[in-house]
Scaffold this motif. Structure first.
Motif, PDB file in Angstrom:
ATOM      1  N   HIS A  83      -1.337   4.334  15.672  1.00 40.40           N
ATOM      2  CA  HIS A  83      -0.135   4.981  15.301  1.00 40.40           C
ATOM      3  C   HIS A  83      -0.385   6.510  15.948  1.00 40.40           C
ATOM      4  O   HIS A  83      -0.833   7.506  15.121  1.00 40.40           O
ATOM      5  CB  HIS A  83      -0.210   5.304  13.728  1.00 40.40           C
ATOM      6  N   ARG A 100      -4.638   2.577  10.264  1.00 38.20           N
ATOM      7  CA  ARG A 100      -4.123   2.372  11.565  1.00 38.20           C
ATOM      8  C   ARG A 100      -3.870   4.528  12.172  1.00 38.20           C
ATOM      9  O   ARG A 100      -4.161   5.029  12.851  1.00 38.20           O
ATOM     10  CB  ARG A 100      -2.496   2.434  11.672  1.00 38.20           C
ATOM     11  N   ARG A 128      -4.153   7.481   2.243  1.00 45.01           N
ATOM     12  CA  ARG A 128      -3.674   6.921   1.416  1.00 45.01           C
ATOM     13  C   ARG A 128      -4.149   5.546   0.889  1.00 45.01           C
ATOM     14  O   ARG A 128      -4.391   4.725   2.012  1.00 45.01           O
ATOM     15  CB  ARG A 128      -2.016   6.590   1.178  1.00 45.01           C
ATOM     16  N   GLN A 135      -4.032   2.107   1.236  1.00 44.97           N
ATOM     17  CA  GLN A 135      -2.367   0.529   1.103  1.00 44.97           C
ATOM     18  C   GLN A 135      -2.936   0.040   1.231  1.00 44.97           C
ATOM     19  O   GLN A 135      -3.292  -1.335   0.677  1.00 44.97           O
ATOM     20  CB  GLN A 135      -3.187   0.508   3.172  1.00 44.97           C
TER      21      GLN A 135
HETATM   22  C1  NCD Z   1       0.998   6.218   7.256  1.00 43.66           C
HETATM   23  C2  NCD Z   1       2.046   5.086   7.970  1.00 43.66           C
HETATM   24  O1  NCD Z   1       2.466   4.478   7.966  1.00 43.66           O
HETATM   25  O2  NCD Z   1       0.534   4.477   8.541  1.00 43.66           O
HETATM   26  N1  NCD Z   1       2.122   7.449   7.096  1.00 43.66           N
HETATM   27  C3  NCD Z   1       3.214   7.704   7.855  1.00 43.66           C
HETATM   28  O3  NCD Z   1       2.922   7.295   8.830  1.00 43.66           O
HETATM   29  N2  NCD Z   1       3.592   8.901   7.788  1.00 43.66           N
HETATM   30  C4  NCD Z   1       0.140   6.637   6.004  1.00 43.66           C
HETATM   31  C5  NCD Z   1       0.637   6.103   5.099  1.00 43.66           C
HETATM   32  O4  NCD Z   1       1.065   4.743   5.033  1.00 43.66           O
HETATM   33  O5  NCD Z   1      -0.609   5.847   4.776  1.00 43.66           O
END
Ligand code: NCD
Length: 317
Positions: free
Chosen positions: A142, A175, A229, A231
């Motif tokens: 990400h 990610r 978080r 996941q």
């Molecule tokens: C993250 C993701 O989507 O990977 N969130 C984001 O982009 N702000 C992290 C997550 O979803 O916990």
């Protein structure tokens, strides 16, 4: 907005942090700095991307990432189209490559893609002529999240080099953890991974970073505490005994935070689950929590990425 200087970042796509040079990362962060100041003005509209078309293609849910890419494109003057899977033919069984080729036929200039499978965004990039930005692919990378986190750290601490960063929680499925680990190491920070053994990647040694299964030990002397978080959408089966047990051992509370440096910065990419990986008191601590700064930096970083990736289209202007 002052003219942005010539950029060393000259890539066609932004698919990952892996493979980026530290000077390319610094370049994007410097460019984003200018957009932070710009975004605080009342007139935010620029014409940098005027005439260009940006499509946001999200196969997974998103609040911050999608909204900030949309705002970034609009503030730069692009025509922005949001496509979500629920309202498209993808639900009717169209393959990723057919979708890519269909969108490509409409001549977009930038495609921002989020997908649940690692590697899917890179695959799609092979089938389109425009710039592709990875907005998160499975548990792989990400890149814009790591860039916005780096900008947040750089602005709050004045540097990245030499800082100790603890990335805590569900590292296995994240990610965000992977992109941050690569970026922070490239920029000279010391990174530690902290989490329960079941949520640390199996071949953890290959990362060559200190790992901790005890939260207090992992936070000892840290400058930055980056929470993740759980996941659950990527978990098959159960990885933690219970949410209550997880919070007791790995939730960031004022008490556990005492192990970190007294001025340690608290970060979380969102969406956060209060009472699961983070205590609300810690998340809302205005002196130490940088969580809303991260959201603000997200728009500026995405503007910088869109600007950098479409610059060759404007070189002849
Ligand atoms: C993250 C993701 O989507 O990977 N969130 C984001 O982009 N702000 C992290 C997550 O979803 O916990």
């Amino acid at each position: 907005m002052p003219e942005t200087p010539d950029l060393a970042f000259r890539r066609r796509h932004l698919l990952a942090i892996e493979g980026l040079h530290p000077f390319e990362i610094a370049d994007l962060l410097d460019c984003a700095e200018g957009y932070v100041a710009h975004n605080r003005k009342s007139d935010k509209k620029l014409s940098t991307l005027r005439g260009l078309t940006q499509i946001n293609l999200f196969y997974e849910n998103s609040t911050r990432t999608r909204t900030s890419f949309e705002l970034a494109g609009k503030r730069l003057g692009a025509d922005v189209v949001n496509m979500s899977v629920s309202g498209s033919s993808i639900k009717k069984g169209e393959t990723l490559i057919d979708t890519a080729m269909t969108l490509n036929a409409m001549h977009p200039d930038a495609l921002v893609v989020r997908h649940g499978e690692s590697g899917a965004v890179a695959l799609l990039a092979h089938h389109v002529r425009c710039a592709v930005i990875n907005a998160g692919d499975g548990s792989h990378e990400h890149p814009t999240q790591a860039l916005l986190d780096a900008l947040t750290i750089r602005r709050r601490r004045g540097r990245i080099e030499g800082l100790t960063v603890a990335i805590c929680g569900d590292v296995l499925h994240s990610r965000v953890a992977r992109s941050n680990l690569l970026l922070l190491q490239a920029m000279g920070a010391s990174v530690r991974l902290v989490g329960p053994p079941t949520l640390l990647p199996p071949a953890i040694e290959t990362f060559q970073v200190p790992t901790f299964t005890d939260m207090r030990e992992g936070l000892e002397g840290c400058d930055i505490v980056m929470m993740l978080r759980l996941q659950t959408e990527r978990m098959q089966g159960s990885f933690v005994p219970s949410v209550r047990e997880y919070f007791r051992l790995y939730g960031l509370t004022p008490d556990k935070l005492k192990a970190a440096k007294p001025d340690a910065l608290i970060m979380h990419p969102g969406p956060m689950n209060r009472g699961v990986e983070i205590d609300g008191v810690v998340a809302d601590d205005i002196d130490r929590s940088a969580i809303l700064d991260q959201v603000e930096m997200g728009v500026a970083v995405r503007m910088a990425c869109l600007d950098a990736l479409t610059r060759h289209l404007r070189d002849g202007d």
